[in-house]
Design a protein around this motif. Structure first.
Motif, short mmCIF file in Angstrom:
data_model
loop_
_atom_site.label_atom_id
_atom_site.label_comp_id
_atom_site.label_asym_id
_atom_site.label_seq_id
_atom_site.Cartn_x
_atom_site.Cartn_y
_atom_site.Cartn_z
N MET A 1 3.34 4.69 84.47
CA MET A 1 3.10 5.42 83.11
C MET A 1 3.85 4.09 81.90
SD MET A 1 1.21 8.05 83.17
CE MET A 1 1.59 8.83 81.50
N GLU A 2 4.86 3.89 82.41
CA GLU A 2 5.47 2.78 81.56
C GLU A 2 4.52 1.61 81.28
OE1 GLU A 2 8.95 1.64 83.84
OE2 GLU A 2 10.17 3.46 83.35
N ALA A 3 3.88 1.12 82.24
CA ALA A 3 2.86 0.27 82.23
C ALA A 3 1.67 0.54 81.18
CB ALA A 3 2.37 -0.45 83.36
N VAL A 4 1.27 1.69 81.66
CA VAL A 4 0.13 2.17 80.75
C VAL A 4 0.24 2.34 79.02
CG1 VAL A 4 0.09 4.58 80.71
CG2 VAL A 4 -2.12 3.49 80.74
N GLY B 1 0.14 -2.81 73.29
CA GLY B 1 -0.57 -4.03 73.18
C GLY B 1 -1.80 -4.13 72.65
N LEU B 2 -2.46 -3.13 72.71
CA LEU B 2 -3.95 -3.01 72.26
C LEU B 2 -3.91 -2.16 70.83
CD1 LEU B 2 -5.67 -1.81 75.53
CD2 LEU B 2 -5.76 -3.92 74.28
N LYS C 1 1.88 11.59 73.35
CA LYS C 1 3.03 10.73 73.07
C LYS C 1 2.76 9.60 71.95
CE LYS C 1 6.52 8.42 75.76
NZ LYS C 1 6.78 8.00 77.05
N THR C 2 3.83 9.60 71.08
CA THR C 2 3.65 8.79 69.75
C THR C 2 4.41 7.50 70.38
OG1 THR C 2 3.48 10.48 68.23
CG2 THR C 2 4.05 8.38 67.62
N LEU C 3 3.75 6.29 70.31
CA LEU C 3 4.42 5.22 70.63
C LEU C 3 4.91 4.34 69.64
CD1 LEU C 3 1.46 3.89 72.98
CD2 LEU C 3 3.55 5.13 73.61
#
Length: 175
Positions: free
Chosen positions: A114-117, A123-124, A173-175
């Protein structure tokens, strides 16, 4: 103790060994009761059909597949990211099919995936993620514990192996 693992963004499903491991992962998830669209026992053609669909989505460029591998290169789990391609949705994506082999659950694999996604989405240029999970499933408290916000419930969203309708919970989730 933290498990040593690596996360890889898989651009295509052309590796036969990985494909076999992914099919086994899906079967393990379904047979352990995960609500991922199929009922146990999972027939071989459904495993192929599912991963054929993922392969097609990867080739289209709007889908990502991340896998977690152990120190010997063995598959531990996977997660997918479906990127919205509409002009008004270029900021969002959907997290799909977080799968971890039964014997590797509760060892940090899901959290690392989940951290990686989330990092991949950032990044996108994605700033909003959504996902859904079966109401009352073990995923619900996991997502809450990892900072996801409860958005609501859709009643009677899926028919599970017991033949009954079940609700799904939406998270964001807001990044």
């Amino acid at each position: 103790m933290t498990m040593t693992l690596s996360i890889t963004d898989i651009p295509a499903l052309d590796d036969g060994r990985l494909r076999a491991e992914l099919e086994a992962l899906l079967e393990d998830a379904v047979n352990s009761g995960a609500s991922v669209g199929y009922h146990a026992p999972l027939a071989a053609h459904w495993k192929r059909t599912f991963w054929d669909g993922v392969a097609a989505q990867l080739s289209g460029g709007a889908h990502r597949l991340l896998i977690a591998s152990g120190p010997e290169g063995n598959l531990l789990g996977s997660v997918q990211l479906a990127l919205c391609t509409k002009p008004n949705g270029a900021h969002r994506a959907e997290v799909q099919k977080l799968l971890v082999f039964t014997h590797h659950r509760r060892s940090g694999v899901a959290r690392r995936l989940m951290e990686a996604v989330e990092d991949t989405a950032r990044g996108l240029g994605r700033s909003l993620l959504v996902l859904d999970t079966l109401k009352g499933d073990r995923g619900e408290p996991f997502y809450e514990a990892t900072g996801w916000q409860w958005a609501g419930v859709i009643p009677r969203y899926t028919v599970e192996a017991d033949g009954a309708f079940h609700d799904t919970v939406l998270f964001y989730k807001t990044l």
